[in-house]
Design an enzyme around this catalytic site. Sequence first.
Site, short mmCIF file in Angstrom:
data_model
loop_
_atom_site.label_atom_id
_atom_site.label_comp_id
_atom_site.label_asym_id
_atom_site.label_seq_id
_atom_site.Cartn_x
_atom_site.Cartn_y
_atom_site.Cartn_z
N LYS A 5 56.35 38.42 47.43
CA LYS A 5 55.38 37.48 48.00
C LYS A 5 55.44 36.13 47.32
O LYS A 5 55.28 35.09 47.95
CB LYS A 5 53.97 38.06 47.92
N GLY A 58 51.20 45.72 50.87
CA GLY A 58 52.03 46.92 50.69
C GLY A 58 52.32 47.67 51.96
O GLY A 58 53.03 47.18 52.84
N GLU A 66 48.61 45.83 35.06
CA GLU A 66 49.78 45.67 34.20
C GLU A 66 49.35 45.27 32.79
O GLU A 66 48.23 44.80 32.59
CB GLU A 66 50.66 44.54 34.75
N LYS A 119 49.80 36.13 48.92
CA LYS A 119 49.74 36.92 50.15
C LYS A 119 48.98 36.18 51.25
O LYS A 119 49.39 36.18 52.42
CB LYS A 119 49.10 38.27 49.86
N1 HSE Z 1 49.72 43.89 41.89
C1 HSE Z 1 49.42 43.99 43.29
C2 HSE Z 1 48.08 44.63 43.48
C3 HSE Z 1 50.43 44.78 44.07
O1 HSE Z 1 47.40 44.96 42.51
O2 HSE Z 1 47.67 44.78 44.61
C4 HSE Z 1 51.64 44.00 44.33
O3 HSE Z 1 51.36 42.81 44.97
#
Ligand code: HSE
Length: 445
Positions: free
Chosen positions: A110, A139, A195, A210
């Site tokens: 993205k 997703g 993360e 997005k």
């Molecule tokens: N890190 C993103 C989320 C998923 O937490 O939705 C990948 O874009």
Amino acid sequence: MPSAQLSPIRVGILGLGTVGTGVFHVLRRNQAEISRRAGRDIVVTMVSRRDVAKASEVVAGEAQVLADARAIVDSPDIDIVVELIGGTTLAKSLVLQAIAQGKHVVTANKALLAVHGTEIFAAASARGVVVAFEAAVAGGIPIIKALREGLTANRIQWIAGIINGTTNFILSEMRDKGLDFDVALKDAQRLGYAEADPSFDIEGTDAAHKVTIMSAMAFGVPVQFDKAYIEGITCLSATDIRYAEQLGYRIKLLGITKRTAKGIELRVHPSLVPAKRLIANVEGAMNAVLVQADAVGTTLYYGKGAGSEPTASAVIADLVDITRLHGASPAQRVPHLGFQPHTMDQAMTDLPVLPMSEVLTSYYLRLRVSDEAGVLAKVTGILAGNGISIDAVLQREADEGANQTDLIILTHDCQELLMNETIAQLQGLVTVLAPIVRIRKEELA
Ligand code: HSE
């Protein structure tokens, strides 16, 4: 059987991590059915990963494993390149190289498309290849397909989405357990929902990538990430989540894009949403996108926005689309953003992205005030003087012994610039004892 007549489509995966592994497994598991849908077999013949041993474990001899992604891009034995490396540097150069080699590209990236989409789509159109990106937004939810094809009859008015699972998980934890942001973030990291470096998610950048892509597809304008207003969830407190709940709202990180008479709104920020709306009840790491369009009305798309097989589902849908159209004339393909590219520049002139100061929305304000006569009158007087209409007021009892309290005000719509000025005036009152908390509110009616 079509798959017996045509040779298999050969796929090379750049970056065989979580999603790539999902693609490999789902393609293998559902191979027969996917071939019947696509009209021929789709086979992963090459993968790349720096850790070659790990990749070799995954593919178990069924595909060639390379450390160098460029070798896949340059290989004459690959028809479609799947880019799952991420980032905007190496990934960009590999995608452009694949296009130059005449290969179709599927990407989940993205950031790459939100920032460099205009250049990448132009290069792909000039070379007559496809860059497909269903996995880049929400997703596994087929929102790109919906915007580009399913809703093609409509004039889309707005989109509002929970498009980052990490932040939605954190907000759900804050609400369910009364946790503060820092504690909920640590929990999310411990459970693998966030993360180690969560900044892209919690600062709203991922959601902005997005919504930038969805905005371009909704309104037929180029991707304009640099014009998005972005505010994450790091400053939210459990107190505001609780007050919002008492007023009948939930707080969600929304990606919003709206068509107005003056231009396009493109923004990501925490928003109060009425608890009775379906989207307000999207909890945990789930994603949902609400689209308001003139003919169909409101449609809602819900599902997993991340994860190995949900994202693989979107990647493979793109592989099937490309396979079906392999060899077709580029003019017969659906345009990358759903609008014919030559119409895009004019649309940008007609519909500029509005600065945040021009956005029209409603607000939640929390003021820490002295509990004394006339405070409410002064506060409401400033709002009234600026023509801002109050929707609801909640005043708590004074904290014991402190002689101060929280005053919560919900407003009707007003322009952000006016609200900024109003907050500055309110902040100037000696009876306002702490920085005013402002959270935007979307009725999504
Ligand atoms: N890190 C993103 C989320 C998923 O937490 O939705 C990948 O874009």
